[in-house]
Scaffold this motif. Structure first.
Motif, mmCIF file in Angstrom:
data_model
loop_
_atom_site.group_PDB
_atom_site.id
_atom_site.type_symbol
_atom_site.label_atom_id
_atom_site.label_comp_id
_atom_site.label_asym_id
_atom_site.label_seq_id
_atom_site.Cartn_x
_atom_site.Cartn_y
_atom_site.Cartn_z
ATOM 1 N N LYS A 153 0.860 -1.190 0.000
ATOM 2 C CA LYS A 153 0.000 0.000 0.000
ATOM 3 C C LYS A 153 0.893 1.236 0.000
ATOM 4 C CE LYS A 153 -3.728 -2.172 2.712
ATOM 5 N NZ LYS A 153 -3.116 -3.480 2.967
ATOM 6 N N GLU A 154 0.312 2.369 -0.285
ATOM 7 C CA GLU A 154 1.083 3.619 -0.218
ATOM 8 C C GLU A 154 1.425 3.903 1.247
ATOM 9 O OE1 GLU A 154 -1.050 6.817 -2.053
ATOM 10 O OE2 GLU A 154 -0.560 6.124 -4.089
ATOM 11 N N PHE A 155 2.603 4.450 1.480
ATOM 12 C CA PHE A 155 3.013 4.784 2.848
ATOM 13 C C PHE A 155 2.311 6.067 3.300
ATOM 14 C CE2 PHE A 155 6.453 1.960 1.565
ATOM 15 C CZ PHE A 155 6.597 1.171 2.704
ATOM 16 N N THR A 156 1.882 6.076 4.557
ATOM 17 C CA THR A 156 1.140 7.220 5.113
ATOM 18 C C THR A 156 2.095 8.250 5.698
ATOM 19 O OG1 THR A 156 -0.609 5.667 5.716
ATOM 20 C CG2 THR A 156 -0.712 7.847 6.721
ATOM 21 N N THR A 157 1.869 9.504 5.353
ATOM 22 C CA THR A 157 2.636 10.607 5.943
ATOM 23 C C THR A 157 1.838 11.203 7.100
ATOM 24 O OG1 THR A 157 3.767 11.145 3.876
ATOM 25 C CG2 THR A 157 3.643 12.899 5.515
ATOM 26 N N HIS A 158 2.483 11.328 8.243
ATOM 27 C CA HIS A 158 1.852 11.928 9.433
ATOM 28 C C HIS A 158 2.421 13.335 9.634
ATOM 29 C CE1 HIS A 158 0.296 7.974 10.914
ATOM 30 N NE2 HIS A 158 1.320 7.545 10.202
ATOM 31 N N ARG A 159 1.555 14.260 10.012
ATOM 32 C CA ARG A 159 1.979 15.644 10.282
ATOM 33 C C ARG A 159 2.084 15.838 11.793
ATOM 34 N NH1 ARG A 159 1.557 19.803 6.687
ATOM 35 N NH2 ARG A 159 0.353 18.428 5.327
ATOM 36 N N VAL A 160 3.234 16.321 12.246
ATOM 37 C CA VAL A 160 3.458 16.503 13.685
ATOM 38 C C VAL A 160 3.870 17.953 13.954
ATOM 39 C CG1 VAL A 160 4.742 15.666 15.710
ATOM 40 C CG2 VAL A 160 4.332 14.107 13.793
ATOM 41 N N ASP A 161 3.163 18.629 14.850
ATOM 42 C CA ASP A 161 3.554 19.999 15.207
ATOM 43 C C ASP A 161 4.568 19.935 16.344
ATOM 44 O OD1 ASP A 161 2.024 21.541 13.390
ATOM 45 O OD2 ASP A 161 0.219 21.009 14.520
ATOM 46 N N ILE A 162 5.698 20.554 16.112
ATOM 47 C CA ILE A 162 6.791 20.524 17.087
ATOM 48 C C ILE A 162 6.782 21.805 17.915
ATOM 49 C CG2 ILE A 162 9.322 20.438 17.327
ATOM 50 C CD1 ILE A 162 8.184 17.815 16.331
ATOM 51 N N GLY A 163 6.703 21.642 19.231
ATOM 52 C CA GLY A 163 6.738 22.792 20.127
ATOM 53 C C GLY A 163 8.138 23.042 20.652
ATOM 54 N N LYS A 164 8.309 24.117 21.384
ATOM 55 C CA LYS A 164 9.620 24.466 21.958
ATOM 56 C C LYS A 164 10.062 23.389 22.953
ATOM 57 C CE LYS A 164 11.945 28.334 24.275
ATOM 58 N NZ LYS A 164 13.109 28.389 23.396
#
Length: 260
Positions: free
Chosen positions: A183-194
């Protein structure tokens, strides 16, 4: 006695030749790893713990820079030692091509292309080659602090400094290579804090046997340790991770390559 001594001499000579050959192969493999100077330039606040089981490894780490983007990964190829190292060269080359030649930056898309390139390479063989890799791959936008991540049979640990908690994101349950229902690989979005930290790792650390009962270290222990040391500097974290696994395995042989 003379025959045994003669055979011993032949074995010693062969052993020396093989070791010399593998040691030279290590120099070649080290050439595909990003040098520390480059690593420090792109990701100054980071560490790499890299311990091959044998002289050469199936594990490798990867780093490319494109403008504000840092693309980095921890990868574990099929096997270790010489066979693993040969697969790692194929996979590392495919990663470089996906980023440089095909200009991909989305981690999921990169892994899709890498799988295609790896399969293309091994398809040329007359015998079936089902080797590939498990990988944890990030693209960090250093201007916006947005992190995109994709994994093949590997997860990523995200320490969120504001909440003082550790979040694990799981990757796709398939390797980069031959699989039954790709299957196509899933991209996850992660918000990086300080003050946030992201840990990429292969399975070698958690799978190491040791302790008083000779059991596996386990991912749960790695998570606990990471949470305990999260307030330290990167170099201190690396030192503690290294010392912990060294003390854990004691006199037991290292079972796999380690990369964190």
């Amino acid at each position: 006695k003379q025959i045994i001594e003669h055979q011993k001499l032949i074995v010693e000579e062969k052993n020396t030749e093989i070791l010399d050959s593998i040691n030279y192969a290590r120099r070649l493999q080290e050439a595909i790893l990003p040098p520390e100077k480059f690593w420090r330039e792109i990701l100054p606040d980071s560490f790499v713990l890299y311990q091959p089981k044998d002289i050469v490894a199936g594990d490798f780490y990867f780093l490319e820079s494109k403008g504000d983007l840092a693309i980095f990964a921890a990868a574990d190829c099929t096997g270790h030692g010489v066979p693993g190292a040969m697969v790692s060269v194929v996979c590392s080359n495919a990663l470089s091509r996906a980023v440089k030649e095909f200009a991909l930056t989305d981690p999921g898309k990169i892994l899709d292309k890498v799988r295609e390139l790896v399969l293309e390479t091994f398809e040329k063989s007359e015998s079936a080659v089902n080797d590939g890799m498990d990988i944890s791959l990030c693209t960090l936008n250093q201007k916006t602090n947005e992190l995109l991540w994709a994994g093949a049979n590997r997860g990523v640990l995200h320490f969120r400094n504001a909440e003082k908690e550790l979040v694990e994101i799981s990757g796709s349950k398939q390797p980069v290579g031959a699989s039954e229902n790709p299957k196509e690989f899933t991209t996850h979005r992660v918000d990086i804090g300080k003050g946030d930290i992201v840990y990429l790792y292969t399975d070698g650390y958690a799978d190491q046997f040791g302790g008083t009962k000779g059991k596996k270290f386990k991912t749960s222990s790695l998570k606990k340790l990471v949470l305990e040391i999260s307030a330290m500097t990167m170099s201190e974290e690396c030192r503690i991770l290294e010392e912990t696994i060294l003390n854990w395995k004691g006199s037991i042989e290292q079972v796999d390559d380690i990369c964190v």
